[in-house]
Design a protein around this motif. Structure first.
Motif, mmCIF file in Angstrom:
data_model
loop_
_atom_site.group_PDB
_atom_site.id
_atom_site.type_symbol
_atom_site.label_atom_id
_atom_site.label_comp_id
_atom_site.label_asym_id
_atom_site.label_seq_id
_atom_site.Cartn_x
_atom_site.Cartn_y
_atom_site.Cartn_z
ATOM 1 N N CYS A 276 -20.331 6.556 43.192
ATOM 2 C CA CYS A 276 -20.428 7.699 42.292
ATOM 3 C C CYS A 276 -20.555 7.214 40.852
ATOM 4 C CB CYS A 276 -19.206 8.595 42.450
ATOM 5 S SG CYS A 276 -19.067 9.876 41.204
ATOM 6 N N ARG A 277 -19.738 6.224 40.494
ATOM 7 C CA ARG A 277 -19.818 5.705 39.123
ATOM 8 C C ARG A 277 -21.172 5.044 38.882
ATOM 9 N NH1 ARG A 277 -14.804 2.366 38.893
ATOM 10 N NH2 ARG A 277 -14.156 3.639 40.663
ATOM 11 N N GLY A 278 -21.684 4.400 39.919
ATOM 12 C CA GLY A 278 -22.988 3.753 39.790
ATOM 13 C C GLY A 278 -24.089 4.761 39.492
ATOM 14 N N VAL A 279 -24.102 5.866 40.221
ATOM 15 C CA VAL A 279 -25.183 6.838 40.033
ATOM 16 C C VAL A 279 -25.011 7.577 38.709
ATOM 17 C CG1 VAL A 279 -24.068 8.749 41.276
ATOM 18 C CG2 VAL A 279 -26.532 8.615 41.213
ATOM 19 N N GLN A 280 -23.776 7.634 38.214
ATOM 20 C CA GLN A 280 -23.549 8.337 36.939
ATOM 21 C C GLN A 280 -24.089 7.567 35.753
ATOM 22 O OE1 GLN A 280 -20.125 11.129 36.307
ATOM 23 N NE2 GLN A 280 -19.149 9.650 37.643
ATOM 24 N N LYS A 281 -24.477 6.312 35.999
ATOM 25 C CA LYS A 281 -25.095 5.552 34.903
ATOM 26 C C LYS A 281 -26.417 6.195 34.500
ATOM 27 C CE LYS A 281 -22.908 1.133 35.832
ATOM 28 N NZ LYS A 281 -22.992 0.101 36.883
ATOM 29 N N LEU A 282 -27.012 6.935 35.422
ATOM 30 C CA LEU A 282 -28.217 7.689 35.060
ATOM 31 C C LEU A 282 -27.769 8.850 34.169
ATOM 32 C CD1 LEU A 282 -29.799 7.885 38.628
ATOM 33 C CD2 LEU A 282 -30.424 6.326 36.793
ATOM 34 N N SER A 283 -28.383 8.977 33.021
ATOM 35 C CA SER A 283 -27.902 9.943 32.027
ATOM 36 C C SER A 283 -28.054 11.382 32.511
ATOM 37 C CB SER A 283 -28.680 9.755 30.729
ATOM 38 O OG SER A 283 -30.062 9.930 31.003
ATOM 39 N N TRP A 284 -28.961 11.615 33.452
ATOM 40 C CA TRP A 284 -29.219 12.996 33.880
ATOM 41 C C TRP A 284 -28.427 13.374 35.134
ATOM 42 C CZ3 TRP A 284 -31.273 12.161 38.641
ATOM 43 C CH2 TRP A 284 -31.939 10.946 38.826
ATOM 44 N N VAL A 285 -27.484 12.518 35.521
ATOM 45 C CA VAL A 285 -26.650 12.836 36.686
ATOM 46 C C VAL A 285 -25.233 13.128 36.231
ATOM 47 C CG1 VAL A 285 -25.617 11.947 38.813
ATOM 48 C CG2 VAL A 285 -27.986 11.433 38.277
ATOM 49 N N LYS A 286 -24.654 14.209 36.761
ATOM 50 C CA LYS A 286 -23.238 14.460 36.530
ATOM 51 C C LYS A 286 -22.541 14.397 37.887
ATOM 52 C CE LYS A 286 -19.903 17.804 34.946
ATOM 53 N NZ LYS A 286 -19.560 19.187 35.226
ATOM 54 N N GLY A 287 -21.594 13.494 38.016
ATOM 55 C CA GLY A 287 -20.866 13.374 39.280
ATOM 56 C C GLY A 287 -19.532 14.088 39.193
ATOM 57 N N VAL A 288 -19.223 14.901 40.186
ATOM 58 C CA VAL A 288 -17.869 15.475 40.260
ATOM 59 C C VAL A 288 -17.217 14.924 41.519
ATOM 60 C CG1 VAL A 288 -18.101 17.585 38.916
ATOM 61 C CG2 VAL A 288 -18.888 17.556 41.269
ATOM 62 N N GLU A 289 -15.959 14.533 41.385
ATOM 63 C CA GLU A 289 -15.279 13.879 42.490
ATOM 64 C C GLU A 289 -14.016 14.634 42.876
ATOM 65 O OE1 GLU A 289 -14.941 10.003 40.235
ATOM 66 O OE2 GLU A 289 -15.358 9.251 42.241
ATOM 67 N N GLU A 290 -13.718 14.608 44.160
ATOM 68 C CA GLU A 290 -12.423 15.109 44.600
ATOM 69 C C GLU A 290 -11.913 14.182 45.699
ATOM 70 O OE1 GLU A 290 -12.266 19.438 44.762
ATOM 71 O OE2 GLU A 290 -10.543 19.243 46.102
ATOM 72 N N ALA A 291 -10.693 13.679 45.514
ATOM 73 C CA ALA A 291 -10.141 12.703 46.444
ATOM 74 C C ALA A 291 -9.007 13.313 47.261
ATOM 75 C CB ALA A 291 -9.637 11.481 45.683
ATOM 76 N N SER A 292 -8.653 12.628 48.342
ATOM 77 C CA SER A 292 -7.562 13.059 49.228
ATOM 78 C C SER A 292 -7.782 14.474 49.754
ATOM 79 C CB SER A 292 -6.211 12.956 48.523
ATOM 80 O OG SER A 292 -5.934 11.625 48.201
ATOM 81 N N VAL A 293 -8.970 14.729 50.240
ATOM 82 C CA VAL A 293 -9.290 16.023 50.829
ATOM 83 C C VAL A 293 -9.273 15.870 52.347
ATOM 84 C CG1 VAL A 293 -11.000 17.865 50.996
ATOM 85 C CG2 VAL A 293 -10.775 16.573 48.876
ATOM 86 N N PRO A 294 -8.350 16.566 53.044
ATOM 87 C CA PRO A 294 -8.259 16.381 54.496
ATOM 88 C C PRO A 294 -9.437 17.014 55.248
ATOM 89 C CG PRO A 294 -6.689 18.040 53.763
ATOM 90 C CD PRO A 294 -7.321 17.469 52.531
ATOM 91 N N GLU A 295 -9.590 16.612 56.519
ATOM 92 C CA GLU A 295 -10.728 17.091 57.330
ATOM 93 C C GLU A 295 -10.396 18.448 57.948
ATOM 94 O OE1 GLU A 295 -10.934 13.783 59.968
ATOM 95 O OE2 GLU A 295 -11.934 12.503 58.527
ATOM 96 N N THR A 296 -10.089 19.405 57.082
ATOM 97 C CA THR A 296 -9.730 20.752 57.534
ATOM 98 C C THR A 296 -10.551 21.753 56.721
ATOM 99 O OG1 THR A 296 -8.024 20.958 55.863
ATOM 100 C CG2 THR A 296 -7.356 20.019 57.964
ATOM 101 N N THR A 297 -10.133 23.031 56.730
ATOM 102 C CA THR A 297 -10.824 24.011 55.882
ATOM 103 C C THR A 297 -10.795 23.580 54.418
ATOM 104 O OG1 THR A 297 -8.750 25.215 55.872
ATOM 105 C CG2 THR A 297 -10.478 26.058 57.315
ATOM 106 N N ALA A 298 -9.885 22.663 54.069
ATOM 107 C CA ALA A 298 -9.798 22.196 52.685
ATOM 108 C C ALA A 298 -11.133 21.618 52.222
ATOM 109 C CB ALA A 298 -8.699 21.151 52.551
ATOM 110 N N VAL A 299 -11.812 20.897 53.095
ATOM 111 C CA VAL A 299 -13.065 20.272 52.652
ATOM 112 C C VAL A 299 -14.184 21.318 52.546
ATOM 113 C CG1 VAL A 299 -13.847 19.531 54.937
ATOM 114 C CG2 VAL A 299 -14.622 18.320 52.919
ATOM 115 N N GLN A 300 -14.116 22.350 53.397
ATOM 116 C CA GLN A 300 -15.093 23.439 53.261
ATOM 117 C C GLN A 300 -14.924 24.110 51.901
ATOM 118 O OE1 GLN A 300 -15.024 26.113 56.628
ATOM 119 N NE2 GLN A 300 -14.641 24.479 58.078
ATOM 120 N N GLU A 301 -13.663 24.316 51.546
ATOM 121 C CA GLU A 301 -13.368 24.946 50.258
ATOM 122 C C GLU A 301 -13.865 24.078 49.096
ATOM 123 O OE1 GLU A 301 -9.109 25.794 49.801
ATOM 124 O OE2 GLU A 301 -9.383 25.031 47.772
ATOM 125 N N THR A 302 -13.621 22.770 49.198
ATOM 126 C CA THR A 302 -14.064 21.873 48.126
ATOM 127 C C THR A 302 -15.586 21.902 47.988
ATOM 128 O OG1 THR A 302 -12.157 20.447 48.403
ATOM 129 C CG2 THR A 302 -14.080 19.469 47.371
#
Lengths: 367, 372
Positions: free
Chosen positions: B53-79
């Motif tokens: 993600c950090r690598g691709v953000q080096k491109l000035s026209w890319v904005k990366g949003v990250e979310e960590a520790s998301v379980p494999e439940t409805t939580a990831v659908q929500e994210t």
């Protein structure tokens, strides 16, 4: 433990005269938890300051992500649904004076049993599939916690330890089944059971993202509340929790009542497992053990083991969990931040319990 | 109570702040959402993706949003929904294997204009929504090179492998490691311990200790986070090769090399395709993307101080063959560790071979069983 379960039972512990003004204790029961949440907010605000973030902006974002719109409230409810059910697994036996934390195991046992039943009848109508899964989930989870009750009443094994250890056994059994007898051979890198046909799964509520499990959660909590607070069965259970020897002397069938309560507790968590399979995952695999059981313990204690408050506390925790993402995406806070917040809120609420009866203002003054 | 008077102004401010806040959108940027199942700094699977993600953000026209520790439940659908609705993401990288079915499939149907790209190679044409794609790397190539270096380094000839689960992806790495080591040290054995969980640091530490006590002097692993294994190996003074991400910092003396993902390259490719207006649904972005050392999907860590020149020469030779596309890891004659013939003399399995995707065996010289 029995102290926590029964300390604040207005009917039992307060011998206020019939004519007394009753609003003061009621106010206490509202002001203390609300005050506790505010204290937790202040503490968490201080934490945000140490991270160089504006606490008010963070609070606003948490509120927005948890309750701020119909869309975000749906997220909160989806997260709250399983917690309502797993909380009962601790809450019901707590009224007996037992501290049971085998919620995760009961959820997994219920989920596995429901999957097996659903697959057996998968060619029948959706209603039959769902009914069989529900029944099997309740029996699976129920028997799992009945085992804990059995060990306690017949072998004097500590119920907290045995239920905790049974969690690991349930997960091991799940892993064995999805790697062996129940395995869908096409699930190569994530061993899973065969899937429940999609058209026979639990539907979503209308056009929302909320699944049917929420209805189950609310109904079961209401039933549990009615059973424990307004029936002779509940009265007997509370009596055992108050003093088990007195209950025996009074001629109550302590063991039988205890085992039935354990079964009902496990059945509630079993429904959570069933919902997770029937509404979300569609099959049994390691994702079943997602920690809802452990979160349920927290909800039960904060709700003081009562059915109605469980609905509210589960919704609060659901909201907190649903706002975890925004803190990462908008504020670049670490993923553990929401756990800090959750920990603070629940710790302060539990601490506030010790303040009941400490303020003169809330005491009954009599007629 | 006192709190009331003190906190009432706070509530008022809070309410005002709430009314004023709203979703912010970066109009001219490609917003890419990255979702991880564990923490971003686990020295493992999730860190590798976060570095991507950090690598691709080096491109000035890319904005990366990250979310960590998301379980494999409805939580990831929500994210996923939040990233699309609130952050305006047009391409999502939910990276955990278990996110795919049912979570990605479900949300992808609701948002046909968003690209859902999943790590793991699970996409099936006709069965899955057209806006879903899948990528994966032949990391066994880098593991094979690490095996060569470990085979050189070991004095006891006993190598150890701590693995999560006996599933094809993991078995393939164990076998590649063993074959790499045996290519330079024919007597080398690889003892395997399966922990049963993707992330269970206590069991991983126990497994490392018990392997080292049995005389293993070079260790590697396939778990989500190799952190505790690297640390244990370093403390006990043995060699270790890394997995997922570079672990040299955790074992400055004993770290030989390691098999790393190079997701920056993969994510940059996808971001450029999205910017150019290509899409999975239109077929202008391929649904399945795979690659190894040659394609830049995986890489080998820089060699540690303990690596000899002879080991470097052999490892570099193997790397060169991978780059040239002439290297075959699984070639006959090949027997499994129960004596059964897997491949007869003269039969090779290229990296794309379907047989490798359902691998259920361990090659001769590996001590352990897939029936764990």
């Amino acid at each position: 433990m029995s102290a926590v379960a029964t300390a604040h039972d207005p009917a039992a512990t307060r011998g206020a005269p019939r004519t007394a003004v009753r609003w003061r204790p009621a106010l206490e029961a509202v002001v203390l938890p609300v005050g506790a949440v505010l204290v937790a907010l202040i503490l968490f605000g201080a934490f945000c300051l140490t991270q160089g973030r504006n606490p008010l902006a963070v609070f606003a974002a948490i509120y927005q992500a948890a309750f701020g719109s119909g869309y975000s409230f749906q997220n909160t409810l989806v997260r709250a649904a399983p917690l309502m059910l797993t909380a009962l697994c601790t809450a019901l036996p707590a009224r007996l004076g037992l501290v049971i934390i085998g919620n995760e195991g009961a959820l997994v046992a219920g989920g596995v049993a429901a999957t097996a039943a659903g697959l057996l009848v998968s060619t029948t109508s959706p209603l039959v599939v769902i009914s069989c899964m529900l029944l099997a989930g309740m029996i699976g989870g129920g028997l799992w916690i009945t085992l804990v009750g059995f060990l306690f009443y017949f072998r004097s094994v500590n119920e907290t330890i045995s239920s905790l250890l049974l969690n690991y056994i349930a997960i091991a059994v799940l892993n064995h089944l999805v790697n062996g007898p129940m395995r869908d051979p096409s699930s190569l890198n994530k061993p899973s059971s065969f899937p429940i046909p999609e058209d026979k799964m639990l539907p979503l509520l209308g056009s929302t993202n909320v699944h049917f499990g929420l209805i189950f959660g609310i109904i079961v909590c209401l039933l549990a509340w009615g059973l424990m607070e307004h029936t002779t069965f509940g009265f007997k259970v509370r009596m055992i929790g108050g003093n088990i020897r007195a209950a025996r002397l009074a001629g109550l069938p302590v063991t039988r009542l205890g085992l039935i309560t354990c079964f009902l507790a496990g059945a509630a968590a079993g429904i959570a497992g069933m919902v997770e399979v029937a509404a979300v995952q569609g099959r049994a695999n390691e994702s079943l053990a997602a920690g809802y059981g452990y979160a349920g313990i927290l909800v039960a204690f904060v709700a003081r083991h009562r059915g109605l408050p469980i609905i509210l506390v589960a919704t609060l925790l659901g909201g907190i969990l649903a706002s975890g993402g925004i803190l990462q995406r908008q504020f670049q806070l670490p993923d553990a931040t929401i756990l800090v917040f959750q920990g603070l809120v629940f710790l302060v609420i539990l601490l506030s319990e010790s303040l009941y009866g400490k303020f003169k203002f809330f005491k009954e003054t009599g007629a | 109570m006192k709190f009331f008077s003190r906190t009432f102004p706070l509530i008022a401010t809070l309410a005002t702040a709430t009314l004023c806040s709203g979703p912010t959108r970066a109009a001219d940027k490609v917003v890419a959402g990255f979702i991880y199942v564990g923490p971003k700094d686990d020295y493992g699977y999730n860190q590798a993706h976060s570095e991507g993600c950090r690598g691709v953000q080096k491109l000035s026209w890319v904005k990366g949003v990250e979310e960590a520790s998301v379980p494999e439940t409805t939580a990831v659908q929500e994210t996923m929904r939040n990233m699309i609705n609130l952050d305006g993401a047009s391409v999502l990288f939910p990276t955990s294997f278990g996110y795919f079915d049912p979570h990605i499939l479900k949300v992808a149907k609701q948002y046909p204009k968003v690209q859902f790209v999943h790590c793991g190679g699970l996409y099936t044409e006709g069965k899955h929504p057209a806006n879903v794609g899948s990528y994966f790397g032949y990391i066994d190539e880098a593991v094979y090179v690490a095996g060569i270096v470990a085979g050189h380094a070991t004095k006891s000839g006993k190598l150890g492998f701590i693995a999560a689960k006996p599933i094809p992806q993991v078995l393939r790495n164990i076998n590649a490691f063993a074959l790499g080591a045996q290519s330079v040290n024919p007597k080398a054995t690889v003892q395997v311990i399966f922990t049963g969980e993707w992330s269970m640091p206590v069991k991983e530490a126990e497994a490392a200790t018990s392997l080292i006590n049995q005389g293993v002097d070079a260790l590697t692993c396939h778990v989500d986070s190799p952190k505790v294994i690297l640390e244990t190996a370093e403390r006990r003074g043995i060699f270790v090769t890394g997995y997922h991400a570079n672990g040299a910092k955790l074992a400055p003396k004993g770290y030989l090399t390691g098999a790393e993902w190079n997701w920056s390259k993969v994510y940059t490719d996808y971001a450029e395709a999205v910017k150019a207006g290509k899409s999975l649904a239109a077929g202008t972005i391929p649904h399945l993307v795979r690659g190894g050392i040659k394609e830049g999907f995986v890489k080998v860590s820089d060699y540690g101080p303990a690596v000899t020149d002879a080991a470097k020469a052999d490892a570099e030779a193997a790397k060169a063959k991978f780059l040239a596309g002439t290297m075959v890891i699984f070639k006959g004659p090949l027997k499994d560790n129960t004596g059964k013939e897997i491949l007869p003399e003269g039969k090779d399995l290229a990296q794309q071979a379907l047989e490798l995707e359902s691998m259920g065996w361990l090659v001769a010289g590996v001590i352990g069983s897939t029936k764990n």
